[in-house]
Scaffold this motif. Structure first.
Motif, PDB file in Angstrom:
ATOM      1  N   ALA A   1      55.284  57.745  68.794  1.00 12.66           N
ATOM      2  CA  ALA A   1      54.881  58.878  67.966  1.00 12.66           C
ATOM      3  C   ALA A   1      54.345  59.970  68.866  1.00 12.66           C
ATOM      4  N   VAL A   2      54.642  61.210  68.492  1.00 12.81           N
ATOM      5  CA  VAL A   2      54.057  62.364  69.163  1.00 12.81           C
ATOM      6  C   VAL A   2      53.138  63.019  68.148  1.00 12.81           C
ATOM      7  N   THR A   3      51.878  63.156  68.518  1.00  9.29           N
ATOM      8  CA  THR A   3      50.886  63.727  67.616  1.00  9.29           C
ATOM      9  C   THR A   3      51.087  65.231  67.480  1.00  9.29           C
ATOM     10  N   ALA A   4      50.402  65.817  66.518  1.00  9.42           N
ATOM     11  CA  ALA A   4      50.469  67.267  66.329  1.00  9.42           C
ATOM     12  C   ALA A   4      49.932  68.018  67.545  1.00  9.42           C
ATOM     13  N   MET A   5      49.146  67.349  68.370  1.00  9.54           N
ATOM     14  CA  MET A   5      48.607  67.962  69.583  1.00  9.54           C
ATOM     15  C   MET A   5      49.505  67.716  70.793  1.00  9.54           C
ATOM     16  N   GLY A   6      50.631  67.021  70.592  1.00  3.39           N
ATOM     17  CA  GLY A   6      51.602  66.829  71.661  1.00  3.39           C
ATOM     18  C   GLY A   6      51.435  65.573  72.484  1.00  3.39           C
ATOM     19  N   THR A   7      50.528  64.701  72.118  1.00  7.86           N
ATOM     20  CA  THR A   7      50.322  63.454  72.844  1.00  7.86           C
ATOM     21  C   THR A   7      51.330  62.415  72.390  1.00  7.86           C
ATOM     22  N   GLN A   8      52.032  61.801  73.328  1.00 13.24           N
ATOM     23  CA  GLN A   8      52.975  60.740  72.997  1.00 13.24           C
ATOM     24  C   GLN A   8      52.268  59.398  73.066  1.00 13.24           C
ATOM     25  N   ILE A   9      52.446  58.594  72.021  1.00 11.95           N
ATOM     26  CA  ILE A   9      51.857  57.261  71.953  1.00 11.95           C
ATOM     27  C   ILE A   9      53.007  56.274  71.789  1.00 11.95           C
ATOM     28  N   ASP A  10      53.114  55.343  72.710  1.00 13.38           N
ATOM     29  CA  ASP A  10      54.215  54.381  72.710  1.00 13.38           C
ATOM     30  C   ASP A  10      53.721  52.994  72.339  1.00 13.38           C
ATOM     31  N   GLY A  11      54.420  52.370  71.405  1.00 13.84           N
ATOM     32  CA  GLY A  11      54.108  51.016  70.990  1.00 13.84           C
ATOM     33  C   GLY A  11      53.180  50.984  69.790  1.00 13.84           C
ATOM     34  N   ARG A  12      53.474  50.061  68.906  1.00 17.51           N
ATOM     35  CA  ARG A  12      52.714  49.951  67.660  1.00 17.51           C
ATOM     36  C   ARG A  12      51.232  49.661  67.909  1.00 17.51           C
ATOM     37  N   GLU A  13      50.919  48.793  68.869  1.00 19.20           N
ATOM     38  CA  GLU A  13      49.513  48.463  69.143  1.00 19.20           C
ATOM     39  C   GLU A  13      48.750  49.690  69.634  1.00 19.20           C
ATOM     40  N   ALA A  14      49.365  50.492  70.493  1.00 16.47           N
ATOM     41  CA  ALA A  14      48.711  51.719  70.971  1.00 16.47           C
ATOM     42  C   ALA A  14      48.525  52.704  69.825  1.00 16.47           C
ATOM     43  N   MET A  15      49.523  52.776  68.913  1.00 19.75           N
ATOM     44  CA  MET A  15      49.384  53.660  67.747  1.00 19.75           C
ATOM     45  C   MET A  15      48.254  53.190  66.847  1.00 19.75           C
ATOM     46  N   LEU A  16      48.117  51.877  66.687  1.00 27.34           N
ATOM     47  CA  LEU A  16      47.045  51.333  65.862  1.00 27.34           C
ATOM     48  C   LEU A  16      45.680  51.662  66.475  1.00 27.34           C
ATOM     49  N   THR A  17      45.556  51.509  67.771  1.00 22.15           N
ATOM     50  CA  THR A  17      44.302  51.847  68.458  1.00 22.15           C
ATOM     51  C   THR A  17      43.977  53.324  68.279  1.00 22.15           C
ATOM     52  N   ALA A  18      44.966  54.194  68.463  1.00 29.10           N
ATOM     53  CA  ALA A  18      44.750  55.640  68.298  1.00 29.10           C
ATOM     54  C   ALA A  18      44.414  55.988  66.858  1.00 29.10           C
ATOM     55  N   ALA A  19      45.087  55.339  65.895  1.00 28.43           N
ATOM     56  CA  ALA A  19      44.820  55.608  64.481  1.00 28.43           C
ATOM     57  C   ALA A  19      43.401  55.181  64.120  1.00 28.43           C
TER      58      ALA A  19
END
Length: 141
Positions: free
Chosen positions: A48-66
């Motif tokens: 996923a690429v956030t609205a601020m332009g940060t790319q997050i790879d992998g479901r676990e990393a997305m969960l941590t960021a969320a």
């Protein structure tokens, strides 16, 4: 060289409804500060690429960021999502556009100076749709 025209004569009514439910779950996850629901439909190797332009790879990393975002700066934010359109590159690959608006606690749109559009790439695997990529873009109003 001429670009190919993608022809898909499959009836996608059920597929579009399934994708609409995924977008509804993402909205509910955001509005309820439920990080697990927010990323539930992402493939394990999704990005996923956030609205601020940060790319997050992998479901676990997305969960941590969320979890961090929903516990922090996004804690009191709410949004309304609308599935704008879905195109099928193949019967098992979909590209969807979502529009999003900030809303207040009563569900009324808030004027925050921007809206957001998102592009989703989804694949159907083992009878269900998974998000493999999402790109968020802020749109100034």
């Amino acid at each position: 060289m001429n670009a190919p025209r993608i022809e898909d004569h499959t009836d996608h009514v059920a597929d579009v409804e399934a994708i609409r439910r995924i977008i509804a779950d993402v909205e509910k996850g955001f509005n309820d500060n439920d990080a697990e629901l927010l990323v539930e439909h992402f493939a394990q190797n999704g990005s996923a690429v956030t609205a601020m332009g940060t790319q997050i790879d992998g479901r676990e990393a997305m969960l941590t960021a969320a979890r961090a975002g929903l516990a922090g700066p996004l804690r009191d934010e709410r949004a309304r999502y609308e599935l704008a359109d879905v195109a099928f590159a193949r019967p098992d690959v979909a590209v969807a556009h979502k529009h999003a608006w900030a809303i207040d606690e009563t569900g009324e749109p808030k004027s925050v100076g921007h809206e957001m559009n998102a592009l989703y790439v989804l694949v159907r695997e083992n009878g269900r749709w998974w998000i493999v990529s999402r790109q968020n873009t802020i749109v100034p109003t």
